[in-house]
Motif scaffolding. Structure first.
Motif, PDB file in Angstrom:
ATOM      1  N   PHE A  22      14.998 -21.452  13.450  1.00 17.22           N
ATOM      2  CA  PHE A  22      15.322 -20.347  14.344  1.00 17.22           C
ATOM      3  C   PHE A  22      15.877 -20.879  15.652  1.00 17.22           C
ATOM      4  CE2 PHE A  22      14.224 -17.471  17.790  1.00 17.22           C
ATOM      5  CZ  PHE A  22      14.788 -16.290  17.341  1.00 17.22           C
ATOM      6  N   SER A  23      15.258 -21.940  16.170  1.00 17.61           N
ATOM      7  CA  SER A  23      15.692 -22.520  17.433  1.00 17.61           C
ATOM      8  C   SER A  23      17.125 -23.035  17.334  1.00 17.61           C
ATOM      9  CB  SER A  23      14.746 -23.648  17.848  1.00 17.61           C
ATOM     10  OG  SER A  23      15.219 -24.287  19.018  1.00 17.61           O
ATOM     11  N   LEU A  24      17.426 -23.818  16.305  1.00 16.77           N
ATOM     12  CA  LEU A  24      18.758 -24.373  16.143  1.00 16.77           C
ATOM     13  C   LEU A  24      19.766 -23.289  15.787  1.00 16.77           C
ATOM     14  CD1 LEU A  24      17.905 -27.690  14.277  1.00 16.77           C
ATOM     15  CD2 LEU A  24      18.635 -27.416  16.642  1.00 16.77           C
ATOM     16  N   LYS A  25      19.338 -22.343  14.983  1.00 10.83           N
ATOM     17  CA  LYS A  25      20.216 -21.246  14.573  1.00 10.83           C
ATOM     18  C   LYS A  25      20.701 -20.458  15.776  1.00 10.83           C
ATOM     19  CE  LYS A  25      20.194 -16.943  11.905  1.00 10.83           C
ATOM     20  NZ  LYS A  25      19.363 -16.043  11.071  1.00 10.83           N
ATOM     21  N   ASN A  26      19.840 -20.301  16.759  1.00  9.93           N
ATOM     22  CA  ASN A  26      20.162 -19.480  17.919  1.00  9.93           C
ATOM     23  C   ASN A  26      20.615 -20.284  19.135  1.00  9.93           C
ATOM     24  OD1 ASN A  26      19.335 -16.476  17.338  1.00  9.93           O
ATOM     25  ND2 ASN A  26      17.812 -17.758  16.336  1.00  9.93           N
ATOM     26  N   TYR A  27      20.820 -21.587  18.948  1.00  6.63           N
ATOM     27  CA  TYR A  27      21.196 -22.433  20.078  1.00  6.63           C
ATOM     28  C   TYR A  27      22.490 -21.954  20.722  1.00  6.63           C
ATOM     29  CZ  TYR A  27      22.495 -26.598  22.754  1.00  6.63           C
ATOM     30  OH  TYR A  27      22.864 -27.450  23.766  1.00  6.63           O
ATOM     31  N   HIS A  28      23.451 -21.559  19.911  1.00  4.15           N
ATOM     32  CA  HIS A  28      24.753 -21.172  20.446  1.00  4.15           C
ATOM     33  C   HIS A  28      24.948 -19.663  20.581  1.00  4.15           C
ATOM     34  CE1 HIS A  28      26.525 -25.130  20.711  1.00  4.15           C
ATOM     35  NE2 HIS A  28      26.136 -25.404  19.492  1.00  4.15           N
ATOM     36  N   THR A  29      23.906 -18.894  20.332  1.00  5.26           N
ATOM     37  CA  THR A  29      24.076 -17.451  20.413  1.00  5.26           C
ATOM     38  C   THR A  29      24.121 -16.961  21.853  1.00  5.26           C
ATOM     39  OG1 THR A  29      23.227 -15.312  19.654  1.00  5.26           O
ATOM     40  CG2 THR A  29      21.610 -16.930  20.367  1.00  5.26           C
ATOM     41  N   PHE A  30      24.849 -15.871  22.072  1.00  8.14           N
ATOM     42  CA  PHE A  30      24.893 -15.240  23.385  1.00  8.14           C
ATOM     43  C   PHE A  30      24.183 -13.895  23.375  1.00  8.14           C
ATOM     44  CE2 PHE A  30      28.218 -18.338  24.061  1.00  8.14           C
ATOM     45  CZ  PHE A  30      28.117 -18.626  25.410  1.00  8.14           C
ATOM     46  N   GLU A  31      23.472 -13.621  22.314  1.00  4.07           N
ATOM     47  CA  GLU A  31      22.780 -12.350  22.204  1.00  4.07           C
ATOM     48  C   GLU A  31      21.775 -12.191  23.347  1.00  4.07           C
ATOM     49  OE1 GLU A  31      20.149  -9.837  18.905  1.00  4.07           O
ATOM     50  OE2 GLU A  31      20.916 -11.839  18.453  1.00  4.07           O
ATOM     51  N   ASN A  32      21.837 -11.041  23.996  1.00  2.00           N
ATOM     52  CA  ASN A  32      20.957 -10.710  25.123  1.00  2.00           C
ATOM     53  C   ASN A  32      21.163 -11.639  26.331  1.00  2.00           C
ATOM     54  OD1 ASN A  32      19.695  -8.611  23.647  1.00  2.00           O
ATOM     55  ND2 ASN A  32      18.372 -10.126  22.636  1.00  2.00           N
ATOM     56  N   LYS A  33      22.336 -12.256  26.431  1.00  2.00           N
ATOM     57  CA  LYS A  33      22.650 -13.122  27.569  1.00  2.00           C
ATOM     58  C   LYS A  33      23.683 -12.434  28.460  1.00  2.00           C
ATOM     59  CE  LYS A  33      20.112 -16.685  26.362  1.00  2.00           C
ATOM     60  NZ  LYS A  33      19.002 -17.186  27.182  1.00  2.00           N
TER      61      LYS A  33
END
Length: 342
Positions: A22-33
């Motif tokens: 989950f951590s690596l999967k979301n490393y590049h996400t901008f969701e809720n940013k």
């Protein structure tokens, strides 16, 4: 009983695996940013005695526990010194933040020399921290060269906000830096070359193309980045093109063999205050650095919770000419602090 224990271990394993994925999967996400629109870039307002200006930052990745703010050198250089970090930290899930200090290329560049002081830069870093929502549970500072001076000054005032401190390629005393440059590094050069450089400095002929030519050929490629200049990474040549000489000269001066004249940091020395630092601290020194690696090693013994990393093939920009040592040691330190092993 054994069956229950086995099932528990299996459950724990898959729970941990899921958390890591989950951590690596979301490393590049901008969701809720709130910086999705700009691709991670934020222009942060900075209040100063001379008005409000904006500084440039850019977030790379997401990690709620490890956020590393990069303080570039110079003074007056740019975050571009650190672009090699993109080849190593993202795969480890480590978030880092590029940041151009006030006066640097991507930030506002006011024309007022009274702004170029250590004390004002420290308050600038604190304002950046607050604006980015960094705190003692996730906030690391990495400062290299002048950025290392700024990192030490910041930590001595605001270490309560820090989770970890990295002082890269910077000693804790300018007088000692001067001594090392003049008594150790200078005399290592060919006598006729060193004599010519010193004569140019004596004549204050720093704008002479010959001065720059001699430095690049005989000093920078030996102690700044140990590659022929034609092989320097584009990010470094771009960074040098973007330097703000007003900030650099005001604080550092003209000479590359010590801080001289009326440069602001000429007498800077916090060597006797290192014992005040209780935050986990990594000092990074290199064999061919412009800074004395033995002093960097000593610094790690003076702080209350220190570690030393020695780059045996590196110089001042060890993140380029000794990457394996530099990034292996840096990543291990960040993980050890996060896991409370240091």
């Amino acid at each position: 009983m054994k069956k229950i224990l086995f099932i528990s271990l299996i459950f724990a394993f898959f729970s941990c695996k899921k958390s890591e994925d989950f951590s690596l999967k979301n490393y590049h996400t901008f969701e809720n940013k709130d910086d999705q629109y700009t691709g991670g870039i934020k222009m942060i307002p900075i209040k100063t005695p001379k008005g409000t200006f904006k500084v440039w930052t850019k977030r790379i990745g997401n990690n709620p526990k490890i956020k590393v703010l990069l303080l570039h050198g110079g003074p007056g250089l740019t975050h571009e010194l650190y672009e090699s970090f993109e080849g190593y930290l993202p795969k480890e899930g480590i978030e880092f933040i590029y940041y151009d200090q006030l006066g640097s290329y991507y930030s506002d560049q006011p024309k007022d020399k009274s702004l170029w002081t250590n004390e004002r830069f420290v308050e600038e870093v604190e304002q950046v921290r607050i604006a980015l929502g960094l705190n003692k549970d996730n906030f690391y500072i990495l400062g290299q060269s002048w950025g290392g001076i700024l990192a030490m000054d910041y930590a001595l005032k605001y270490q309560k906000n820090l989770k970890g401190l990295i002082i890269s390629n910077m000693v804790s005393s300018i007088p000692l830096y001067n001594k090392y440059a003049q008594e150790v590094l200078g005399p290592q050069m060919k006598k006729e070359v060193y004599a010519e450089i010193m004569q140019l400095e004596k004549n204050n002929d720093f704008s002479n193309p010959r001065y720059t030519e001699l430095l690049f050929e005989h000093y920078y490629t030996a102690h700044i980045l140990r590659k022929p200049q034609k092989d320097w990474p584009e990010s470094i040549t771009r960074c040098f093109k973007h330097i703000n000489p007003e900030v650099y000269i005001s604080m550092q001066g003209y000479s590359e063999f010590g801080i001289t004249g009326d440069a602001y940091i000429k007498n800077w020395d916090v060597s006797k205050r290192l014992k005040e630092l209780i935050v986990p601290t990594l000092t990074i020194g290199a064999k061919y650095d412009t800074m004395d690696p033995e002093h960097m090693k000593w610094m790690a013994t003076q702080v209350q919770n220190g570690r030393f990393l020695y780059c045996k093939n590196g110089s001042h920009l060890s993140q380029y000419d000794d990457q394996e040592t530099y990034f292996t040691g840096l990543i291990q330190f960040l993980k050890d602090v996060d896991e409370k092993k240091i």
